[in-house]
Design an enzyme around this catalytic site. Structure first.
Site, PDB file in Angstrom:
ATOM      1  CG  ASN A   1       2.729  -7.372  -1.734  1.00 46.55           C
ATOM      2  OD1 ASN A   1       3.345  -7.199  -2.795  1.00 46.55           O
ATOM      3  ND2 ASN A   1       2.951  -6.644  -0.662  1.00 46.55           N
ATOM      4  CD1 TRP A   2       2.539 -12.583  -6.015  1.00 52.05           C
ATOM      5  CD2 TRP A   2       3.239 -12.394  -8.139  1.00 52.05           C
ATOM      6  NE1 TRP A   2       1.737 -13.390  -6.793  1.00 52.05           N
ATOM      7  CE2 TRP A   2       2.144 -13.296  -8.099  1.00 52.05           C
ATOM      8  CE3 TRP A   2       3.834 -12.119  -9.374  1.00 52.05           C
ATOM      9  CZ2 TRP A   2       1.647 -13.918  -9.249  1.00 52.05           C
ATOM     10  CZ3 TRP A   2       3.332 -12.744 -10.521  1.00 52.05           C
ATOM     11  CH2 TRP A   2       2.253 -13.634 -10.449  1.00 52.05           C
ATOM     12  CE  LYS A   3       5.521  -8.432   1.141  1.00 53.47           C
ATOM     13  NZ  LYS A   3       5.924  -8.484   2.548  1.00 53.47           N
TER      14      LYS A   3
ATOM     15  CG  HIS B   1       3.251  -3.230   1.986  1.00 56.50           C
ATOM     16  ND1 HIS B   1       4.426  -3.439   2.664  1.00 56.50           N
ATOM     17  CD2 HIS B   1       2.581  -4.409   1.994  1.00 56.50           C
ATOM     18  CE1 HIS B   1       4.459  -4.714   3.072  1.00 56.50           C
ATOM     19  NE2 HIS B   1       3.358  -5.313   2.670  1.00 56.50           N
TER      20      HIS B   1
ATOM     21  CD  GLU C   1       7.570  -5.316   2.757  1.00 55.06           C
ATOM     22  OE1 GLU C   1       7.309  -5.383   1.535  1.00 55.06           O
ATOM     23  OE2 GLU C   1       7.454  -6.277   3.533  1.00 55.06           O
TER      24      GLU C   1
ATOM     25  CD  GLU D   1       0.125  -6.507   4.881  1.00 54.85           C
ATOM     26  OE1 GLU D   1       0.080  -7.659   4.432  1.00 54.85           O
ATOM     27  OE2 GLU D   1       0.895  -5.632   4.445  1.00 54.85           O
TER      28      GLU D   1
ATOM     29  N   GLY E   1       6.668 -11.328   7.102  1.00 53.37           N
ATOM     30  CA  GLY E   1       7.878 -12.046   6.709  1.00 53.37           C
ATOM     31  C   GLY E   1       8.651 -12.650   7.865  1.00 53.37           C
TER      32      GLY E   1
ATOM     33  CB  SER F   1       3.595 -14.720   9.048  1.00 59.21           C
ATOM     34  OG  SER F   1       4.853 -14.066   8.986  1.00 59.21           O
TER      35      SER F   1
END
Ligand code: 13P
Length: 249
Positions: A10-12, A96, A98, A166, A172, A210
């Site tokens: 996931n490159w975000k 997700h 986020e 997650e 992160g 992570s």
């Protein structure tokens, strides 16, 4: 790990066109000689088309990071599941943490997006996970159960759905759940998936938060972990490849 591993990046909201092409090209080269696992990259929306070109003829899959629940219409700034499919995606991440936090996406929204992904022929990677406060209060398993039950649409199967656990506090932060916590949560998720999805025993459940080259082998070897959803380490070809190489095959 009984099922074929899936290593997802996931490159975000990262990378520019040149970096993205370079990374995709390195991963395409890796996948030419690796047939024991599935790999997918999920670039930000503006990089999907150029990365799709890099991936032509490769087994490396392409995924979006989100989709709208509607197929088209007046939704400024959004992207639909059929649009992702049209540009060469096979996967899309939905729910997700986020998105849940930054865009107020509740389980019903995630479920509608996953249903839209299925209708467009995409594999939905449905994310769940508790916050640190929820874990500290002893509510981690209940939160994950509620999110799984609320976010998986009717008709979710191992062919069209991947679940990703997650823990929000591990994303992160460099903190990872202990292997004991991972095993416990994945066993819990498996029991729920068996109940709510026809072939829930076969549905892949990824761990994310992570995941790095130095912890990937232990995480990927844990019971009921079918792969990893990787953020930061998926931006560096050698790290992402090292994680893929750590997957038991
Ligand atoms: P990190 O690997 O950077 O913790 O991100 C995990 C994640 O959110 C993947 O979706």
């Amino acid at each position: 790990m009984a099922v074929r591993p899936l290593i997802a990046g996931n490159w975000k909201m990262n990378l520019n066109l040149a970096n993205a092409r370079e990374l995709a090209t390195a991963l395409v080269a890796y996948m030419k000689q690796e047939s024991g696992l599935d790999m997918v990259v999920c670039p930000p929306a503006q990089l999907l088309a150029p990365v799709a070109v890099c991936l032509e003829g490769s087994s490396l899959g392409l995924g979006g990071q989100d989709c709208h629940a509607q197929a088209s219409g007046a939704h400024t700034g959004d992207i639909s599941a059929p649009m992702l499919r049209d540009i060469g995606c096979r996967y899309v991440i939905v729910g997700h943490s986020e998105r849940r936090a930054d865009h107020g996406e509740i389980d019903a929204v995630v479920k509608a997006k996953a249903a839209a992904a299925h209708a467009a022929g995409l594999i939905a990677i449905i994310c769940v996970g508790e916050t640190e406060a929820e874990r500290d209060a002893g509510g981690a398993t209940a939160v994950v159960e509620q999110q799984l039950r609320g976010s998986l649409p009717e008709g979710a199967t191992a062919a069209n759905t991947v679940a990703a656990y997650e823990p929000v506090w591990a994303i992160g932060t460099g903190k990872t759940a202990t292997i004991g916590d991972v095993v416990e949560m994945h066993a819990h998720a498996r029991n729920i998936l068996r109940e709510i999805a026809g072939d829930g025993g076969a549905l892949r459940v990824l761990y994310g938060g992570s995941v790095k080259p130095n912890n990937a082998a232990a995480i990927l070897a844990a019971a009921e972990v079918s792969g990893a959803l990787v953020g930061g380490a998926s931006l560096v070809a050698e790290d992402f490849i090292a994680i893929a190489n750590a997957a038991p095959k």
